[in-house]
Scaffold this active site. Structure first.
Site, PDB file in Angstrom:
ATOM      1  N   LYS A 136       0.859  -1.187   0.000  1.00 11.56           N
ATOM      2  CA  LYS A 136       0.000   0.000   0.000  1.00 11.56           C
ATOM      3  C   LYS A 136       0.891   1.232   0.000  1.00 11.56           C
ATOM      4  CE  LYS A 136      -3.634   2.419   2.488  1.00 11.56           C
ATOM      5  NZ  LYS A 136      -4.659   2.361   3.527  1.00 11.56           N
ATOM      6  N   LYS A 185      -2.239  -1.568  -3.797  1.00  9.96           N
ATOM      7  CA  LYS A 185      -3.071  -0.366  -3.779  1.00  9.96           C
ATOM      8  C   LYS A 185      -2.219   0.885  -3.807  1.00  9.96           C
ATOM      9  CE  LYS A 185      -6.150   1.946  -0.583  1.00  9.96           C
ATOM     10  NZ  LYS A 185      -6.627   2.033   0.765  1.00  9.96           N
TER      11      LYS A 185
END
Ligand code: PBG
Length: 321
Positions: free
Chosen positions: A194, A246
């Site tokens: 992330k 992400k």
């Protein structure tokens, strides 16, 4: 011929819809930077989850916005906190739609109910963890809070908990806590790679974020791909049942590499800023909205995602039916 030869197909069961539920709302509140998305009341959350179930989605991912915030995010593991209430409402909505299936049919299993396991919606400083005396995020003190949150979410009926705070060791600690509390059947979707991203901008409005500063001490640098693989490997070793990359659109290379080495399903999150950019350009007549949405999600699948979190999940499901 193009259909026959297509290497990648979208299916509703691969899509997960993120949803926001806010405590104390009388009416759903539109999120201006995410046209078409709202902060839900508990009643409209129920309807939204029922729609997702009828659309055949694979999952819903719930985010809660509490009325009160404090330094340690107390509302995050309160059994009656807004996210726990939302989880219960979502499970009820799924069960109600499953019960609509004609008698004698096996029915269609409704979406899996997933919950964001992170403190940032619940802390007054807006960080994903608790703070040390010097104001930095205290990784290890945060792990205890995540364990408590995960157990509270599981008790409320979450089938998947999704630690999104990028604390080291979060997957192992949550796995132990869930198992000790008797929730060995609850899965962990780890936000593994992330990145600290400008593309989360509209999400800050979606959760009324009070964040000062940024998350660059715990989320990754967009310059680094190898590091993303290392993060995924660590989460796999700690027992992640699914790993996530992400934001999706700016990390397709990392997504491909993670997909090539992962032996569990790989998810990718098409985040708020990716949604907002396409919506804004389409609203100006600058791009073909439907084509751009389908192309963007197809590219994420092509890069290796088994599961895509996207705010367009219901609409895409309708288009591809
Ligand atoms: C943290 C979390 C964030 C998002 C999902 N979980 C925000 C952040 O890390 O700053 C962003 C999702 C989006 O932008 O759509 N709880």
């Amino acid at each position: 011929m193009r259909r026959l030869a297509a290497e990648t197909r979208l299916h509703a069961a691969d899509l997960v819809l993120p949803l926001f539920v806010k405590e104390g709302l009388a009416e759903p509140a539109p999120i201006t930077s995410m046209p078409g998305q709202v902060q839900h009341t508990e009643a409209t959350l129920r309807d939204a989850v029922a729609d997702a179930a009828r659309a055949g989605l694979g999952g819903v991912m719930l985010f809660g916005i509490p009325a009160e915030r404090d330094a340690t995010g107390t509302a995050g593991d309160d059994p009656d906190g807004i996210l726990q209430r939302g989880i219960r409402v979502a499970r009820e909505a799924v069960a109600a739609v499953e019960a609509e299936a004609p008698a004698g049919s096996s029915g269609r299993p409704g979406p899996v109910v997933m919950a964001d396991t992170c403190l940032d919606e619940f802390t007054d400083h807006g960080h994903c963890g608790v703070l040390a005396a010097d104001g930095s995020v205290d990784n290890d003190a945060t792990l205890d809070r995540y364990a408590a949150m995960a157990v509270a979410q599981a008790r409320a009926g979450a089938e998947v908990v999704a630690p999104s705070g990028m604390m080291d060791g979060q997957v192992a600690v949550i796995r132990d806590a869930l198992d000790d509390a008797g929730f060995d059947q609850v899965s962990i979707l780890a936000y593994s790679a992330k990145y600290a991203s400008a593309f989360y901008g509209p999400f800050r409005e979606a959760v009324d974020s009070s964040l000062q500063g940024d998350r660059r001490t715990y989320q990754m640098d967009a310059a680094n791909a190898r590091e993303g693989l290392r993060e995924a490997d660590l989460d796999l070793a700690e027992g992640a049942d699914m790993v996530m990359v992400k934001p999706a659109g700016t990390s397709l290379d990392v997504l491909r590499s993670v997909a090539d080495r992962s032996d569990v399903p790989v998810a990718a999150y098409q985040v708020s800023g990716e949604y907002a950019m396409i919506e804004a350009a389409a609203a100006n007549g600058w791009i073909d909205r439907k084509a751009a949405v389908l192309e963007s999600v197809t590219a994420i699948k092509r890069a290796g995602a088994d599961v895509v979190l996207t705010y367009w999940a219901n609409e895409i499901a309708e288009w591809i039916k």
